[in-house]
Design an enzyme around this catalytic site. Structure first.
Site, mmCIF file in Angstrom:
data_model
loop_
_atom_site.group_PDB
_atom_site.id
_atom_site.type_symbol
_atom_site.label_atom_id
_atom_site.label_comp_id
_atom_site.label_asym_id
_atom_site.label_seq_id
_atom_site.Cartn_x
_atom_site.Cartn_y
_atom_site.Cartn_z
ATOM 1 N N HIS A 1 -1.101 -0.951 9.047
ATOM 2 C CA HIS A 1 -0.899 0.352 8.390
ATOM 3 C C HIS A 1 -0.162 1.309 9.320
ATOM 4 O O HIS A 1 0.838 1.925 8.943
ATOM 5 C CB HIS A 1 -2.254 0.937 7.981
ATOM 6 C CG HIS A 1 -2.202 2.318 7.429
ATOM 7 N ND1 HIS A 1 -2.597 2.608 6.150
ATOM 8 C CD2 HIS A 1 -1.801 3.503 7.955
ATOM 9 C CE1 HIS A 1 -2.431 3.908 5.913
ATOM 10 N NE2 HIS A 1 -1.964 4.474 7.014
ATOM 11 N N GLU A 2 -0.646 1.442 10.543
ATOM 12 C CA GLU A 2 -0.013 2.360 11.498
ATOM 13 C C GLU A 2 1.351 1.844 11.960
ATOM 14 O O GLU A 2 2.292 2.615 12.108
ATOM 15 C CB GLU A 2 -0.939 2.619 12.686
ATOM 16 C CG GLU A 2 -2.271 3.260 12.322
ATOM 17 C CD GLU A 2 -2.160 4.542 11.502
ATOM 18 O OE1 GLU A 2 -1.140 5.257 11.605
ATOM 19 O OE2 GLU A 2 -3.098 4.836 10.740
ATOM 20 N N HIS B 1 4.149 2.712 9.560
ATOM 21 C CA HIS B 1 4.688 4.073 9.707
ATOM 22 C C HIS B 1 5.858 4.078 10.698
ATOM 23 O O HIS B 1 6.890 4.700 10.459
ATOM 24 C CB HIS B 1 3.606 5.050 10.177
ATOM 25 C CG HIS B 1 2.622 5.422 9.124
ATOM 26 N ND1 HIS B 1 2.973 6.072 7.963
ATOM 27 C CD2 HIS B 1 1.278 5.253 9.064
ATOM 28 C CE1 HIS B 1 1.898 6.287 7.233
ATOM 29 N NE2 HIS B 1 0.853 5.793 7.878
#
Length: 165
Positions: free
Chosen positions: A77-78, A81
């Protein structure tokens, strides 16, 4: 069941990053740089991506309490980004580009929030009520309401939250 030690979990995080970066490199036909990782996020956030610095901050406590789910979902998820920032520039944090990379490249649900138990990292809360339930608000949100700098509404019944204290 014994908790894995932190050093071992850090190695698993690194392996997951390498695995995800390899998929992204192949898909976009470029080499994304390996991000720096730190474990100093506090509170209820599982992780934070610092776009310009190519840095991911993770919550050590939530990693230790939820190792498998954390490594499977939060780490990519990170990373997504950062990949989206490098590939598309500044776009909405969980916009269509981020969702596409999560779903199509990593075959993961494009969920914006984790669902970990946060009792151990939550801190003090304050009870607020609406027409349908009691909400536990953080010290920051309670302070914002008391200072009249914010108003919060229930997502279910859409009524303004009232301090129950």
């Amino acid at each position: 069941m014994e908790q894995p030690n932190f050093r071992h979990l850090k190695m698993q995080v690194q392996r997951r990053l390498v695995e995800c970066l390899s998929i992204a490199n192949e898909y976009f036909k470029q080499e994304f740089p390996m991000p720096d990782i730190s474990y100093d996020v506090r509170g209820m956030k599982a992780g934070v991506a610092c776009l310009e610095k190519n840095h991911i901050k993770l919550n050590r406590t939530l990693l230790l309490e939820n190792p498998q789910a954390f490594i499977a979902q939060v780490v990519p998820h990170e990373l997504v980004h950062l990949i989206v920032y490098l590939q598309f520039g500044r776009v909405k944090p969980h916009g269509k580009e981020w969702q596409m990379v999560m779903r199509e490249l990593f075959n993961l649900p494009a969920e914006t929030c984790h669902r970990f138990d946060v009792k151990s990292v939550q801190g003090q809360t304050f009870a607020y009520s609406c027409l349908c339930q009691i909400h536990q608000l953080s010290v920051r949100r309670h302070h914002n309401i008391q200072q009249k700098s914010a108003v919060y509404f229930c997502k279910k019944c859409k009524t303004k939250l009232q301090f129950s204290g």
